[in-house]
Design an enzyme around this catalytic site. Structure first.
Site, PDB file in Angstrom:
ATOM      1  N   GLU A  50       0.816  -1.225   0.000  1.00 23.74           N
ATOM      2  CA  GLU A  50       0.000   0.000   0.000  1.00 23.74           C
ATOM      3  C   GLU A  50       0.850   1.276   0.000  1.00 23.74           C
ATOM      4  O   GLU A  50       0.654   2.173   0.817  1.00 23.74           O
ATOM      5  CB  GLU A  50      -0.954  -0.015   1.203  1.00 23.74           C
ATOM      6  CG  GLU A  50      -1.886  -1.216   1.205  1.00 23.74           C
ATOM      7  CD  GLU A  50      -2.735  -1.317   2.472  1.00 23.74           C
ATOM      8  OE1 GLU A  50      -2.696  -0.387   3.303  1.00 23.74           O
ATOM      9  OE2 GLU A  50      -3.427  -2.341   2.643  1.00 23.74           O
ATOM     10  N   ASN A 105       1.932  -5.163  -3.134  1.00 22.55           N
ATOM     11  CA  ASN A 105       0.587  -5.595  -2.755  1.00 22.55           C
ATOM     12  C   ASN A 105      -0.235  -4.369  -2.384  1.00 22.55           C
ATOM     13  O   ASN A 105       0.255  -3.464  -1.703  1.00 22.55           O
ATOM     14  CB  ASN A 105       0.689  -6.544  -1.549  1.00 22.55           C
ATOM     15  CG  ASN A 105      -0.616  -7.195  -1.174  1.00 22.55           C
ATOM     16  OD1 ASN A 105      -1.235  -7.883  -1.979  1.00 22.55           O
ATOM     17  ND2 ASN A 105      -1.044  -6.991   0.069  1.00 22.55           N
ATOM     18  N   HIS A 139     -10.313  -6.548  -1.517  1.00 19.52           N
ATOM     19  CA  HIS A 139     -11.339  -6.291  -0.499  1.00 19.52           C
ATOM     20  C   HIS A 139     -12.519  -5.615  -1.199  1.00 19.52           C
ATOM     21  O   HIS A 139     -12.529  -4.404  -1.413  1.00 19.52           O
ATOM     22  CB  HIS A 139     -10.779  -5.411   0.616  1.00 19.52           C
ATOM     23  CG  HIS A 139      -9.702  -6.073   1.413  1.00 19.52           C
ATOM     24  ND1 HIS A 139      -9.932  -7.205   2.174  1.00 19.52           N
ATOM     25  CD2 HIS A 139      -8.381  -5.780   1.556  1.00 19.52           C
ATOM     26  CE1 HIS A 139      -8.799  -7.574   2.757  1.00 19.52           C
ATOM     27  NE2 HIS A 139      -7.848  -6.738   2.396  1.00 19.52           N
ATOM     28  N   GLU A 176      -6.033 -11.071  -0.777  1.00 17.28           N
ATOM     29  CA  GLU A 176      -6.807 -10.792   0.442  1.00 17.28           C
ATOM     30  C   GLU A 176      -8.298 -10.682   0.137  1.00 17.28           C
ATOM     31  O   GLU A 176      -8.995  -9.818   0.669  1.00 17.28           O
ATOM     32  CB  GLU A 176      -6.314  -9.491   1.102  1.00 17.28           C
ATOM     33  CG  GLU A 176      -4.842  -9.483   1.451  1.00 17.28           C
ATOM     34  CD  GLU A 176      -4.389  -8.200   2.139  1.00 17.28           C
ATOM     35  OE1 GLU A 176      -5.250  -7.486   2.717  1.00 17.28           O
ATOM     36  OE2 GLU A 176      -3.183  -7.898   2.103  1.00 17.28           O
ATOM     37  N   ASP A 222     -12.098 -10.685   0.098  1.00 16.78           N
ATOM     38  CA  ASP A 222     -13.349 -10.876   0.827  1.00 16.78           C
ATOM     39  C   ASP A 222     -14.385  -9.979   0.174  1.00 16.78           C
ATOM     40  O   ASP A 222     -14.056  -9.054  -0.569  1.00 16.78           O
ATOM     41  CB  ASP A 222     -13.226 -10.610   2.334  1.00 16.78           C
ATOM     42  CG  ASP A 222     -12.534  -9.305   2.675  1.00 16.78           C
ATOM     43  OD1 ASP A 222     -12.625  -8.333   1.891  1.00 16.78           O
ATOM     44  OD2 ASP A 222     -11.898  -9.233   3.736  1.00 16.78           O
TER      45      ASP A 222
END
Length: 388
Positions: free
Chosen positions: A181, A224, A260, A289, A291
């Site tokens: 990030e 990432n 996400h 990651e 979800d």
């Protein structure tokens, strides 16, 4: 030239050592995602359903916000959780246990207890490990963020951390999120809130990759981030930066999107195109990651329509990764709502994982399983472990 990809293939044999006890029974509505009539219990697990060269992973709950919840540490205390973790997944990512505040709580002290336990667990169960993360603006310890360090001292601290942590697990962790990030949504470097970039300048990013590579030359090293699923200002910034770093000979091996997602917004339909352009640079790509959170009704229980929409998002994300040659690592950010980070950080939203708090499989689980089965059959229709 693409890096040699050995980790996923090596896991195939290791996975055969797992016991084949029955997986938890499917339950709940899952229209449109029925099990294939000729499948067997072995392929009712995600890791077995997947193609041999494809890693299906999950975050290992623990550390971080879990320390503030009214339950004991999930990984060490919940035997059913660990059993499903071993049965269903061929890759694991420590959710918080390798972040700075957890693994390096004091300047002169590291705490490797939980990280060691996760890596040991993965090796016992034939799983790869994704290390997360080495350079980030968040979840840093107070001693670091509030310390009065010179540039030289900060460089030494970062170098020592990367060398110590990556070196400890050399040969045991297959992929590392080295820089996490580092851009905002407008594609600007985080020069204010990232202590490393603010104090040491952008060149420290390349140094972090070099140091990680020196500590473990076999590990794949990734950028990432979130909100880089599609082609936008943020993913463009990574695309440009990575090309510059590669031209300098910096050992950058991969680009990964966290994933996400929320049903408030449409699915990023250009995910496959975005991953492919990084693949064409010679990089590994991954979803790390995933979800899919949703706005819950007053009852707190998602509707069947919401569950089907969620399943569709999971399936589209997996299909996009499978369609790109170099995307062979796909990780969901936790598999049960029992330990999900989402309700803690997104008020009114939840039910973001593929299982309920009671480990009941949702349509999203079946969507992943069936998509993996289809991919396995397409890649190896007559192989020895084909479910058909």
């Amino acid at each position: 030239m693409k890096p040699v990809r050995l980790a996923a293939v090596a896991l195939t044999t290791a996975a055969l050592l797992l016991p084949l006890s029955a997986a938890p029974a499917a339950a709940g509505p899952h229209s449109g995602h029925q099990a294939a009539p000729h499948s067997n219990a072995r392929f009712d697990r995600l890791r077995w359903a997947a193609p041999d060269d494809f890693l299906i992973g999950t975050a290992v709950a623990g550390g971080g916000h879990h320390l503030e919840q009214d339950y004991p540490d999930p990984f060490t205390s919940d035997r059913k959780y660990r059993r499903i973790l071993a049965q269903q997944f061929s890759s694991v990512s420590p959710e918080n246990q390798m972040k700075w505040e957890y693994i390096h709580p004091e300047q002169d002290r590291y705490d490797f207890g939980m990280a060691d336990a996760i890596v040991d667990f993965a090796e016992r169960n034939g799983q790869a490990v994704r290390g997360h993360t080495l350079l980030w603006h968040s979840q840093n310890p107070a001693w670091l963020e509030e310390g009065d360090f010179s540039e030289e001292e900060l460089r030494a601290i970062l170098h020592d951390h990367i060398t110590t942590v990556v070196g400890r697990y050399a040969g045991r962790i297959q992929q590392w999120d080295v820089a996490n990030e580092i851009f905002d949504d407008q594609g600007n470097l985080r020069t204010e809130d990232n202590i490393w970039i603010r104090e040491l300048g952008p060149d420290v990013i390349a140094d972090a990759f070099r140091w990680a590579h020196e500590a473990d030359p076999e590990a794949e090293l990734f950028f990432n981030d979130y909100n880089v699923e599609g082609i936008n200002a943020k993913s463009d910034a990574y695309y440009d930066l990575i090309q510059d770093l590669l031209a300098q000979g910096v050992p950058v091996h991969g680009f990964s999107t966290q994933g996400h997602l929320s049903t408030r917004y449409g699915f990023p339909g250009d995910l496959e195109d975005n991953l492919r352009r990084f693949d064409e640079l010679g990089l590994a790509t991954a979803v790390t990651e995933l979800d899919v959170r949703m706005d819950l009704p007053e009852s707190g229980e998602p509707t069947e329509a919401q569950l089907e929409q969620q399943a569709d998002y999971y399936q589209q994300a997996l299909e996009a990764c499978l369609a790109v040659e170099g995307c062979d690592s796909f990780t969901i950010w936790g598999f049960t709502d029992k330990y999900s980070w989402v309700p803690v950080f997104f008020e009114g939203e939840g039910s973001a994982t593929v299982m309920t708090e009671d480990f009941v499989r949702k349509p999203a689980f079946h969507a992943l399983r069936d998509t993996l089965k289809d991919a396995r059959h397409e890649r190896n229709p007559w192989g020895p472990w084909s479910p058909w």
